[in-house]
Design a protein around this motif. Structure first.
Motif, PDB file in Angstrom:
ATOM      1  N   GLU A  71       4.984  -0.853  17.344  1.00  0.00           N
ATOM      2  CA  GLU A  71       5.117   0.450  16.445  1.00  0.00           C
ATOM      3  C   GLU A  71       4.112   0.739  15.247  1.00  0.00           C
ATOM      4  OE1 GLU A  71       8.953   1.985  16.981  1.00  0.00           O
ATOM      5  OE2 GLU A  71       8.800   1.164  18.878  1.00  0.00           O
ATOM      6  N   GLY A  72       3.911  -0.485  14.490  1.00  0.00           N
ATOM      7  CA  GLY A  72       3.278  -0.722  13.620  1.00  0.00           C
ATOM      8  C   GLY A  72       3.140  -1.738  12.491  1.00  0.00           C
ATOM      9  N   ALA A  73       2.351  -1.581  11.951  1.00  0.00           N
ATOM     10  CA  ALA A  73       2.387  -3.354  11.282  1.00  0.00           C
ATOM     11  C   ALA A  73       1.555  -3.130   9.201  1.00  0.00           C
ATOM     12  CB  ALA A  73       1.685  -4.019  11.768  1.00  0.00           C
ATOM     13  N   ARG A  74       2.231  -2.968   8.265  1.00  0.00           N
ATOM     14  CA  ARG A  74       1.566  -2.576   7.714  1.00  0.00           C
ATOM     15  C   ARG A  74       1.946  -3.989   6.165  1.00  0.00           C
ATOM     16  NH1 ARG A  74      -0.775   2.050   5.716  1.00  0.00           N
ATOM     17  NH2 ARG A  74      -0.418   2.000   3.591  1.00  0.00           N
ATOM     18  N   VAL A  75       0.717  -4.509   5.511  1.00  0.00           N
ATOM     19  CA  VAL A  75       0.111  -5.645   4.741  1.00  0.00           C
ATOM     20  C   VAL A  75       0.042  -5.581   3.819  1.00  0.00           C
ATOM     21  CG1 VAL A  75      -1.118  -7.447   5.487  1.00  0.00           C
ATOM     22  CG2 VAL A  75      -0.588  -6.748   6.419  1.00  0.00           C
ATOM     23  N   GLY A  76       0.950  -6.621   3.011  1.00  0.00           N
ATOM     24  CA  GLY A  76       1.357  -5.998   1.240  1.00  0.00           C
ATOM     25  C   GLY A  76       0.973  -7.782   0.851  1.00  0.00           C
ATOM     26  N   LYS A  77       0.836  -8.162  -0.527  1.00  0.00           N
ATOM     27  CA  LYS A  77       0.873  -8.342  -1.170  1.00  0.00           C
ATOM     28  C   LYS A  77       2.857  -9.219  -1.661  1.00  0.00           C
ATOM     29  CE  LYS A  77      -2.593  -8.184  -3.293  1.00  0.00           C
ATOM     30  NZ  LYS A  77      -3.860  -7.848  -4.374  1.00  0.00           N
ATOM     31  N   LEU A 135       0.752  -1.045   0.298  1.00  0.00           N
ATOM     32  CA  LEU A 135      -0.169   0.210   0.013  1.00  0.00           C
ATOM     33  C   LEU A 135       0.624   1.468  -0.098  1.00  0.00           C
ATOM     34  CD1 LEU A 135      -2.634  -1.125   2.466  1.00  0.00           C
ATOM     35  CD2 LEU A 135      -3.227  -0.626  -0.263  1.00  0.00           C
ATOM     36  N   LYS A 136       0.457   2.982  -1.006  1.00  0.00           N
ATOM     37  CA  LYS A 136       0.786   3.198  -0.559  1.00  0.00           C
ATOM     38  C   LYS A 136       1.137   4.494   0.723  1.00  0.00           C
ATOM     39  CE  LYS A 136       0.923   4.479  -5.338  1.00  0.00           C
ATOM     40  NZ  LYS A 136       0.256   5.175  -6.600  1.00  0.00           N
ATOM     41  N   PRO A 137       2.186   4.842   1.250  1.00  0.00           N
ATOM     42  CA  PRO A 137       2.398   5.358   2.004  1.00  0.00           C
ATOM     43  C   PRO A 137       0.927   6.792   2.612  1.00  0.00           C
ATOM     44  CG  PRO A 137       4.003   5.941   1.233  1.00  0.00           C
ATOM     45  CD  PRO A 137       3.163   5.568  -0.137  1.00  0.00           C
ATOM     46  N   GLY A 138       0.319   6.562   3.279  1.00  0.00           N
ATOM     47  CA  GLY A 138      -0.824   7.661   3.630  1.00  0.00           C
ATOM     48  C   GLY A 138      -2.260   6.385   3.268  1.00  0.00           C
ATOM     49  N   VAL A 139      -2.470   4.948   2.623  1.00  0.00           N
ATOM     50  CA  VAL A 139      -3.435   4.615   2.704  1.00  0.00           C
ATOM     51  C   VAL A 139      -3.722   3.885   3.889  1.00  0.00           C
ATOM     52  CG1 VAL A 139      -4.314   2.954   1.319  1.00  0.00           C
ATOM     53  CG2 VAL A 139      -3.227   4.268  -0.013  1.00  0.00           C
ATOM     54  N   LEU A 140      -5.050   3.894   4.633  1.00  0.00           N
ATOM     55  CA  LEU A 140      -5.354   3.164   6.105  1.00  0.00           C
ATOM     56  C   LEU A 140      -5.410   1.950   5.068  1.00  0.00           C
ATOM     57  CD1 LEU A 140      -8.721   5.044   7.214  1.00  0.00           C
ATOM     58  CD2 LEU A 140      -6.261   5.140   7.851  1.00  0.00           C
ATOM     59  N   ASP A 141      -5.041   1.093   6.353  1.00  0.00           N
ATOM     60  CA  ASP A 141      -4.314  -0.183   6.287  1.00  0.00           C
ATOM     61  C   ASP A 141      -4.899  -0.967   7.224  1.00  0.00           C
ATOM     62  OD1 ASP A 141      -3.884  -2.327   5.729  1.00  0.00           O
ATOM     63  OD2 ASP A 141      -1.036  -2.146   6.251  1.00  0.00           O
ATOM     64  N   PRO A 142      -5.776  -1.447   7.254  1.00  0.00           N
ATOM     65  CA  PRO A 142      -7.056  -1.807   8.758  1.00  0.00           C
ATOM     66  C   PRO A 142      -6.495  -3.455   9.157  1.00  0.00           C
ATOM     67  CG  PRO A 142      -8.439  -1.677   6.762  1.00  0.00           C
ATOM     68  CD  PRO A 142      -7.299  -0.884   6.305  1.00  0.00           C
ATOM     69  N   GLN A 143      -6.157  -3.996   8.436  1.00  0.00           N
ATOM     70  CA  GLN A 143      -5.368  -5.428   8.589  1.00  0.00           C
ATOM     71  C   GLN A 143      -4.024  -4.974   8.986  1.00  0.00           C
ATOM     72  OE1 GLN A 143      -4.938  -7.590   4.469  1.00  0.00           O
ATOM     73  NE2 GLN A 143      -4.167  -9.645   5.974  1.00  0.00           N
ATOM     74  N   GLY A 144      -3.383  -4.051   8.707  1.00  0.00           N
ATOM     75  CA  GLY A 144      -2.146  -4.011   9.818  1.00  0.00           C
ATOM     76  C   GLY A 144      -2.444  -3.609  11.090  1.00  0.00           C
ATOM     77  N   LYS A 145      -3.954  -2.521  10.857  1.00  0.00           N
ATOM     78  CA  LYS A 145      -3.882  -2.113  12.222  1.00  0.00           C
ATOM     79  C   LYS A 145      -4.178  -3.355  13.566  1.00  0.00           C
ATOM     80  CE  LYS A 145      -3.824   2.375  12.688  1.00  0.00           C
ATOM     81  NZ  LYS A 145      -1.855   2.799  13.601  1.00  0.00           N
ATOM     82  N   ALA A 146      -5.377  -4.079  12.477  1.00  0.00           N
ATOM     83  CA  ALA A 146      -5.612  -4.846  13.637  1.00  0.00           C
ATOM     84  C   ALA A 146      -4.609  -6.275  13.473  1.00  0.00           C
ATOM     85  CB  ALA A 146      -6.212  -6.213  12.235  1.00  0.00           C
ATOM     86  N   ILE A 147      -3.318  -6.400  12.659  1.00  0.00           N
ATOM     87  CA  ILE A 147      -2.192  -6.801  13.399  1.00  0.00           C
ATOM     88  C   ILE A 147      -1.626  -6.450  14.271  1.00  0.00           C
ATOM     89  CG2 ILE A 147       0.079  -7.455  12.519  1.00  0.00           C
ATOM     90  CD1 ILE A 147      -1.252  -8.896   9.731  1.00  0.00           C
ATOM     91  N   GLU A 148      -1.799  -5.011  14.681  1.00  0.00           N
ATOM     92  CA  GLU A 148      -0.832  -4.428  15.540  1.00  0.00           C
ATOM     93  C   GLU A 148      -1.435  -4.763  17.255  1.00  0.00           C
ATOM     94  OE1 GLU A 148      -0.541  -0.610  13.848  1.00  0.00           O
ATOM     95  OE2 GLU A 148       0.031   0.535  15.878  1.00  0.00           O
ATOM     96  N   HIS A 149      -2.662  -4.700  16.777  1.00  0.00           N
ATOM     97  CA  HIS A 149      -3.516  -4.478  17.863  1.00  0.00           C
ATOM     98  C   HIS A 149      -3.506  -5.900  18.578  1.00  0.00           C
ATOM     99  CE1 HIS A 149      -5.236  -0.404  16.651  1.00  0.00           C
ATOM    100  NE2 HIS A 149      -4.737  -0.438  17.791  1.00  0.00           N
ATOM    101  N   ALA A 150      -3.702  -7.026  17.515  1.00  0.00           N
ATOM    102  CA  ALA A 150      -3.124  -8.371  17.961  1.00  0.00           C
ATOM    103  C   ALA A 150      -1.748  -8.678  19.281  1.00  0.00           C
ATOM    104  CB  ALA A 150      -3.900  -8.816  16.548  1.00  0.00           C
ATOM    105  N   LEU A 151      -1.415  -8.267  18.370  1.00  0.00           N
ATOM    106  CA  LEU A 151       0.257  -8.054  18.603  1.00  0.00           C
ATOM    107  C   LEU A 151      -0.050  -8.004  20.382  1.00  0.00           C
ATOM    108  CD1 LEU A 151       2.274  -8.341  15.609  1.00  0.00           C
ATOM    109  CD2 LEU A 151       1.866 -10.520  16.795  1.00  0.00           C
TER     110      LEU A 151
END
Lengths: 76, 76
Positions: free
Chosen positions: A34-40, A9-25
């Motif tokens: 401190e942060g998580a982003r998910v890509g393919k 995902l480009k910087p600035g694009v919301l990443d709910p999957q990444g946020k979910a991982i962050e909170h779950a960890l």
């Protein structure tokens, strides 16, 4: 020829999957997340004669949504 | 510290998403597509004090399903 295509995902694009991982960890008790982003990661097996322009066209037409995603191609 | 975690399906595990990409690329007129597999790329920002055992635990408990997936961790 084996290609590894990373679609992120480009910087600035919301990443709910990444946020979910962050909170779950954090919820599982791991400190300092401190942060998580998910890509393919797409592993493609193509003919050796495939050129860069064709690979680029595959990414733009199908594999990545260039409005919100970046892609990077690596030859394995 | 930035981590890049690659989660891929184990060999032999069916990958319908990969198959769909394979057929779609062929359908779009790209020749020589021999295979496609889709995995995940997770970019994690963690505290510098995070050790290998903790990273491994994160992957096993949340990020990868080790029954059907492999994971590889890279420090960026």
């Amino acid at each position: 020829m084996k290609l590894r295509i990373y679609v992120t995902l480009k910087p600035g694009v919301l990443d709910p999957q990444g946020k979910a991982i962050e909170h779950a960890l954090t919820g599982l008790g791991f400190p300092g997340i401190e942060g998580a982003r998910v890509g393919k990661l797409i592993e493609l097996e193509v003919a050796d004669s495939t050129d860069d322009a064709q690979i680029d066209a595959m990414c733009r037409q199908l594999l990545a949504n260039t409005v919100i995603e970046n892609y990077r191609v690596e030859r394995a």
